[in-house]
Design an enzyme around this catalytic site. Structure first.
Site, PDB file in Angstrom:
ATOM      1  N   LYS A 200     -73.147 -47.996 -93.047  1.00 50.83           N
ATOM      2  CA  LYS A 200     -74.128 -48.574 -93.973  1.00 50.83           C
ATOM      3  C   LYS A 200     -73.707 -50.014 -94.268  1.00 50.83           C
ATOM      4  O   LYS A 200     -72.792 -50.266 -95.045  1.00 50.83           O
ATOM      5  CB  LYS A 200     -74.170 -47.738 -95.263  1.00 50.83           C
ATOM      6  CG  LYS A 200     -75.253 -48.196 -96.220  1.00 50.83           C
ATOM      7  CD  LYS A 200     -74.610 -48.972 -97.357  1.00 50.83           C
ATOM      8  CE  LYS A 200     -75.605 -49.579 -98.295  1.00 50.83           C
ATOM      9  NZ  LYS A 200     -76.015 -50.937 -97.899  1.00 50.83           N
ATOM     10  N   GLY A 253     -65.594 -53.518-100.427  1.00 57.89           N
ATOM     11  CA  GLY A 253     -66.545 -54.141-101.341  1.00 57.89           C
ATOM     12  C   GLY A 253     -65.865 -54.431-102.659  1.00 57.89           C
ATOM     13  O   GLY A 253     -64.632 -54.562-102.726  1.00 57.89           O
ATOM     14  N   SER A 254     -66.659 -54.501-103.695  1.00 58.69           N
ATOM     15  CA  SER A 254     -66.100 -54.889-104.994  1.00 58.69           C
ATOM     16  C   SER A 254     -65.362 -53.716-105.644  1.00 58.69           C
ATOM     17  O   SER A 254     -65.637 -52.548-105.351  1.00 58.69           O
ATOM     18  CB  SER A 254     -67.223 -55.364-105.909  1.00 58.69           C
ATOM     19  OG  SER A 254     -68.127 -54.302-106.117  1.00 58.69           O
ATOM     20  N   THR A 255     -64.468 -54.041-106.549  1.00 62.40           N
ATOM     21  CA  THR A 255     -63.697 -53.015-107.255  1.00 62.40           C
ATOM     22  C   THR A 255     -64.639 -52.132-108.075  1.00 62.40           C
ATOM     23  O   THR A 255     -64.467 -50.909-108.140  1.00 62.40           O
ATOM     24  CB  THR A 255     -62.630 -53.703-108.129  1.00 62.40           C
ATOM     25  OG1 THR A 255     -61.754 -54.416-107.243  1.00 62.40           O
ATOM     26  CG2 THR A 255     -61.810 -52.714-108.931  1.00 62.40           C
ATOM     27  N   GLY A 258     -66.215 -49.738-105.818  1.00 62.82           N
ATOM     28  CA  GLY A 258     -65.163 -48.802-105.407  1.00 62.82           C
ATOM     29  C   GLY A 258     -65.046 -47.638-106.386  1.00 62.82           C
ATOM     30  O   GLY A 258     -64.900 -46.483-105.989  1.00 62.82           O
ATOM     31  N   GLU A 275     -61.025 -50.930 -99.704  1.00 59.85           N
ATOM     32  CA  GLU A 275     -60.561 -52.321 -99.572  1.00 59.85           C
ATOM     33  C   GLU A 275     -61.385 -53.125-100.569  1.00 59.85           C
ATOM     34  O   GLU A 275     -62.572 -53.334-100.351  1.00 59.85           O
ATOM     35  CB  GLU A 275     -60.800 -52.844 -98.154  1.00 59.85           C
ATOM     36  CG  GLU A 275     -60.076 -52.094 -97.061  1.00 59.85           C
ATOM     37  CD  GLU A 275     -58.576 -52.268 -97.118  1.00 59.85           C
ATOM     38  OE1 GLU A 275     -58.103 -53.274 -97.684  1.00 59.85           O
ATOM     39  OE2 GLU A 275     -57.876 -51.390 -96.600  1.00 59.85           O
ATOM     40  N   CYS A 309     -62.099 -61.935 -99.235  1.00 59.83           N
ATOM     41  CA  CYS A 309     -61.402 -61.086-100.221  1.00 59.83           C
ATOM     42  C   CYS A 309     -60.026 -61.645-100.568  1.00 59.83           C
ATOM     43  O   CYS A 309     -59.570 -61.505-101.694  1.00 59.83           O
ATOM     44  CB  CYS A 309     -61.295 -59.656 -99.703  1.00 59.83           C
ATOM     45  SG  CYS A 309     -60.582 -59.537 -98.070  1.00 59.83           S
ATOM     46  N   GLU A 406     -62.753 -61.943-110.098  1.00 61.21           N
ATOM     47  CA  GLU A 406     -63.043 -62.432-108.749  1.00 61.21           C
ATOM     48  C   GLU A 406     -64.385 -63.161-108.774  1.00 61.21           C
ATOM     49  O   GLU A 406     -65.416 -62.569-109.089  1.00 61.21           O
ATOM     50  CB  GLU A 406     -63.110 -61.252-107.778  1.00 61.21           C
ATOM     51  CG  GLU A 406     -63.284 -61.705-106.358  1.00 61.21           C
ATOM     52  CD  GLU A 406     -63.326 -60.549-105.383  1.00 61.21           C
ATOM     53  OE1 GLU A 406     -64.092 -59.601-105.628  1.00 61.21           O
ATOM     54  OE2 GLU A 406     -62.605 -60.603-104.378  1.00 61.21           O
TER      55      GLU A 406
HETATM   56  P1  NAD Z   1     -70.412 -54.582-103.226  1.00 63.02           P
HETATM   57  O1  NAD Z   1     -69.384 -53.684-103.781  1.00 63.02           O
HETATM   58  O2  NAD Z   1     -71.525 -55.004-104.081  1.00 63.02           O
HETATM   59  O3  NAD Z   1     -71.117 -53.893-101.954  1.00 63.02           O
HETATM   60  C1  NAD Z   1     -70.373 -53.426-100.857  1.00 63.02           C
HETATM   61  C2  NAD Z   1     -71.163 -52.343-100.165  1.00 63.02           C
HETATM   62  O4  NAD Z   1     -71.317 -51.248-101.060  1.00 63.02           O
HETATM   63  C3  NAD Z   1     -72.574 -52.754 -99.767  1.00 63.02           C
HETATM   64  O5  NAD Z   1     -72.889 -52.145 -98.525  1.00 63.02           O
HETATM   65  C4  NAD Z   1     -73.412 -52.168-100.869  1.00 63.02           C
HETATM   66  O6  NAD Z   1     -74.736 -51.903-100.475  1.00 63.02           O
HETATM   67  C5  NAD Z   1     -72.669 -50.885-101.157  1.00 63.02           C
HETATM   68  N1  NAD Z   1     -72.921 -50.332-102.491  1.00 63.02           N
HETATM   69  C6  NAD Z   1     -73.341 -50.978-103.603  1.00 63.02           C
HETATM   70  N2  NAD Z   1     -73.464 -50.106-104.630  1.00 63.02           N
HETATM   71  C7  NAD Z   1     -73.079 -48.904-104.167  1.00 63.02           C
HETATM   72  C8  NAD Z   1     -72.949 -47.611-104.750  1.00 63.02           C
HETATM   73  N3  NAD Z   1     -73.261 -47.391-106.030  1.00 63.02           N
HETATM   74  N4  NAD Z   1     -72.498 -46.600-103.984  1.00 63.02           N
HETATM   75  C9  NAD Z   1     -72.158 -46.811-102.707  1.00 63.02           C
HETATM   76  N5  NAD Z   1     -72.276 -48.001-102.076  1.00 63.02           N
HETATM   77  C10 NAD Z   1     -72.726 -49.046-102.802  1.00 63.02           C
HETATM   78  O7  NAD Z   1     -69.609 -55.775-102.606  1.00 63.02           O
HETATM   79  P2  NAD Z   1     -70.229 -57.083-101.973  1.00 63.02           P
HETATM   80  O8  NAD Z   1     -70.717 -57.875-103.117  1.00 63.02           O
HETATM   81  O9  NAD Z   1     -71.133 -56.749-100.841  1.00 63.02           O
HETATM   82  O10 NAD Z   1     -68.928 -57.761-101.304  1.00 63.02           O
HETATM   83  C11 NAD Z   1     -68.086 -58.540-102.010  1.00 63.02           C
HETATM   84  C12 NAD Z   1     -66.875 -57.744-102.461  1.00 63.02           C
HETATM   85  O11 NAD Z   1     -66.207 -57.165-101.345  1.00 63.02           O
HETATM   86  C13 NAD Z   1     -65.835 -58.614-103.122  1.00 63.02           C
HETATM   87  O12 NAD Z   1     -65.362 -57.987-104.291  1.00 63.02           O
HETATM   88  C14 NAD Z   1     -64.729 -58.715-102.092  1.00 63.02           C
HETATM   89  O13 NAD Z   1     -63.463 -58.964-102.592  1.00 63.02           O
HETATM   90  C15 NAD Z   1     -64.815 -57.394-101.438  1.00 63.02           C
HETATM   91  N6  NAD Z   1     -64.170 -57.441-100.111  1.00 63.02           N
HETATM   92  C16 NAD Z   1     -62.945 -56.870 -99.963  1.00 63.02           C
HETATM   93  C17 NAD Z   1     -62.293 -56.933 -98.741  1.00 63.02           C
HETATM   94  C18 NAD Z   1     -60.934 -56.316 -98.555  1.00 63.02           C
HETATM   95  O14 NAD Z   1     -60.531 -56.122 -97.420  1.00 63.02           O
HETATM   96  N7  NAD Z   1     -60.233 -55.978 -99.600  1.00 63.02           N
HETATM   97  C19 NAD Z   1     -62.905 -57.572 -97.672  1.00 63.02           C
HETATM   98  C20 NAD Z   1     -64.162 -58.149 -97.857  1.00 63.02           C
HETATM   99  C21 NAD Z   1     -64.793 -58.068 -99.090  1.00 63.02           C
END
Ligand code: NAD
Length: 502
Positions: A200, A253-255, A258, A275, A309, A406
């Site tokens: 996804k 994605g974001s904490t 997560g 991550e 990230c 962040e």
């Molecule tokens: P996000 O958490 O908003 O979204 C990430 C993914 O999760 C997307 O596919 C989104 O559609 C999905 N998502 C959103 N809500 C959800 C839910 N309730 N249940 C399940 N899935 C859901 O993050 P973003 O804004 O797309 O990306 C930026 C974030 O990603 C930043 O915090 C960044 O630090 C982090 N990131 C971390 C790493 C790492 O390796 N640690 C790498 C890249 C990005």
């Protein structure tokens, strides 16, 4: 700020974008979502609609998970010899390389990033993920273990060994900042382990996932082994995280998201790797090679518009060189050319969306209103309001949002320090622990700081040096587990112990 609309140079990209809408890959077939809704995906440089992608719902997730479940349970994929699976992964890498210009242009149009970021860093790295894990397919082994069981039947022996088996159906959920490499970091080890996957991608940037899916089909990945479901995180991502037939979620994605994934995953106690976000410190010691450190600190935050990230968003500089470093980084920031990612002159593209640019701008404005000093940048520009000038801030309150949260944009906060103990405390004064860099010629300072900073990666005299062989992941609230590195295949394996009386 004027932004010319630039057409992609690749004929294949132009043709591909003409599709009226993009479908879902489920069970080896390209299909429409059951309800038939679509989402517009936007070119953030211009604000124009690039394509329509399918907005799947929970019913589509059920179909995709059922296809992945079937492809796992029928045993053909996981019992394929590791050598054949390795060749298939290698073929995927070759296809990514063969389509590198096309994939890079698509990523730039969809995400906004300057073309060189995808073309020379992220897309080649995605191919390398498949090659690295192709090499590991044939090296998934267990142990034979001498047993000391003292109640074995008289005259009998106990023989024990372990095997490693694929964990099952994996939901791979990825963010928008560096889409293709994020897909590869999950797909390559999952496929090498013999898992099946529902991918996804982020709703803002789904195009390279869909093009990659076509390449996976071309490479010969069997039907149902990889399924791609596009749509909203709150709908598709949430349904995957909670799905009883999904065995594992691999999330980047974001904490905050997560935590939502963990909530969803608890129903069937699925395995989870996370991550997450970061607020990575860059520490410049008084003896550092200043030219390298200044250029390195600027690159640590401004590469990919700070949407990284591990971005070096907190800059700690020894007081004796503070003014010089701040002026050096500010000068680089002022010289960075913003523009459409497809323009060869562009060094930094827009952020992924107006929403993200507004969020970053709000952090800057709040810091300034709070008394911080804006050394350079701070502006929001472009026809769609998606460009943020490279920004350097000093005199920020260490407890303020700009220092603690962040921002995920081209914004760095600099502060002076006087001694090592003080900078270690400042570097560790965060809920995150993803990465850090230390700039020094002093061997003992390099070792001491690498040891004392609580982060999953510490770079010395460099920042954001990535290699598929090097594990990446976070301490503290930056995540659970590691991706890349040979150990990452274990994220997708279960250990089975076999104990026999003979
Ligand atoms: P996000 O958490 O908003 O979204 C990430 C993914 O999760 C997307 O596919 C989104 O559609 C999905 N998502 C959103 N809500 C959800 C839910 N309730 N249940 C399940 N899935 C859901 O993050 P973003 O804004 O797309 O990306 C930026 C974030 O990603 C930043 O915090 C960044 O630090 C982090 N990131 C971390 C790493 C790492 O390796 N640690 C790498 C890249 C990005």
């Amino acid at each position: 700020m004027q932004i010319e609309n630039i057409a992609p140079a690749q004929e294949t990209v132009r043709e591909w974008l003409k599709k009226p809408r993009h479908q879902l890959l489920i069970g080896g077939q390209w299909v429409d979502p059951a309800v038939g809704r679509t989402l517009s995906t936007i070119n953030p440089a211009t604000g124009e609609v690039l394509a329509q992608i399918a907005a799947a719902d929970a019913g589509d997730v059920d179909r995709a998970v059922a296809a992945a479940r079937k492809a796992f349970d029928d045993g053909q994929w996981r019992s394929m010899t590791p050598a054949i699976r390795a060749r298939l992964l290698w073929r995927i890498a070759d296809l990514i390389d063969a389509h590198i210009d096309e994939l890079s242009e698509l990523e730039t149009l969809d995400q906004g990033k300057a073309l060189y970021v995808g073309r020379w860093a992220e897309i080649p790295m995605a191919a390398e993920q498949f090659r690295f894990f192709a090499g590991l397919c044939t090296k998934v082994t267990g142990d034979t273990i001498p047993s000391s069981i003292n109640y074995q039947p008289a005259g009998k022996r106990v023989a024990a060994y372990t095997t490693k088996e694929p964990v099952g159906v994996v939901a791979a959920i990825t963010p928008w900042n560096s889409p293709l490499i994020m897909h590869a970091m999950k797909l390559a080890p999952a496929l090498a382990a013999g898992c099946t996957v529902v991918l996804k991608p982020a709703e803002e940037t789904s195009l390279t996932a869909l093009r990659l899916a076509e390449l996976l089909v071309e490479a010969g990945v069997p039907a149902g082994v990889v399924n791609v479901v596009t749509g909203l995180g709150s709908v598709v991502g949430a349904a995957l995280a909670a799905h009883p037939q999904v065995d594992k979620v691999a999330f980047t994605g974001s904490t905050q998201t997560g935590r939502a994934i963990l909530d969803g995953a608890k129903g069937n106690l699925k395995k989870v790797t996370l991550e997450l976000g970061g607020k990575s410190p860059v520490v410049i010691m008084p003896d550092a090679d200043l030219d390298a450190a200044i250029a390195g600190a600027a690159n640590a935050i401004f590469f990919n518009g700070g949407q990284v990230c591990v971005a070096g968003s907190r800059l700690y500089v020894h007081r004796s060189i503070f003014d010089k470093v701040v002026e050096g980084v500010a000068e680089i920031a002022r010289g960075i050319r913003l523009g459409h990612g497809l323009s060869p002159d562009t060094q930094m593209g827009p952020l992924v969306s107006k929403r993200q640019a507004d969020r970053v701008k709000a952090y800057i404005d709040a810091a300034v209103a709070d008394g911080a000093t804006l050394v350079t940048g701070g502006g929001q520009k472009g026809p769609a309001g998606t460009f943020i000038e490279p920004t350097l801030i000093t005199n920020a309150d260490p407890k303020s949002a700009i220092v603690c949260e962040e921002v995920f944009g081209p914004v760095v906060v600099a502060a002076p320090f006087d001694d090592v103990a003080e900078v270690v405390a400042a570097a560790n004064d965060t809920e995150f622990g993803l990465a850090a860099s230390v700039w020094t010629q002093d061997l003992s300072a390099a070792h001491r700081l690498s040891s004392d900073i609580r982060a999953g990666t510490v770079w010395v005299n460099c920042h954001s040096f990535w290699d598929v062989a090097l594990p990446i992941g976070g301490f503290k609230q930056s995540g659970w587990g590691r991706e890349s590195g040979a150990g990452a295949i274990e994220n997708y394996l279960e250990i089975k112990t076999v104990c026999m009386v003979l």
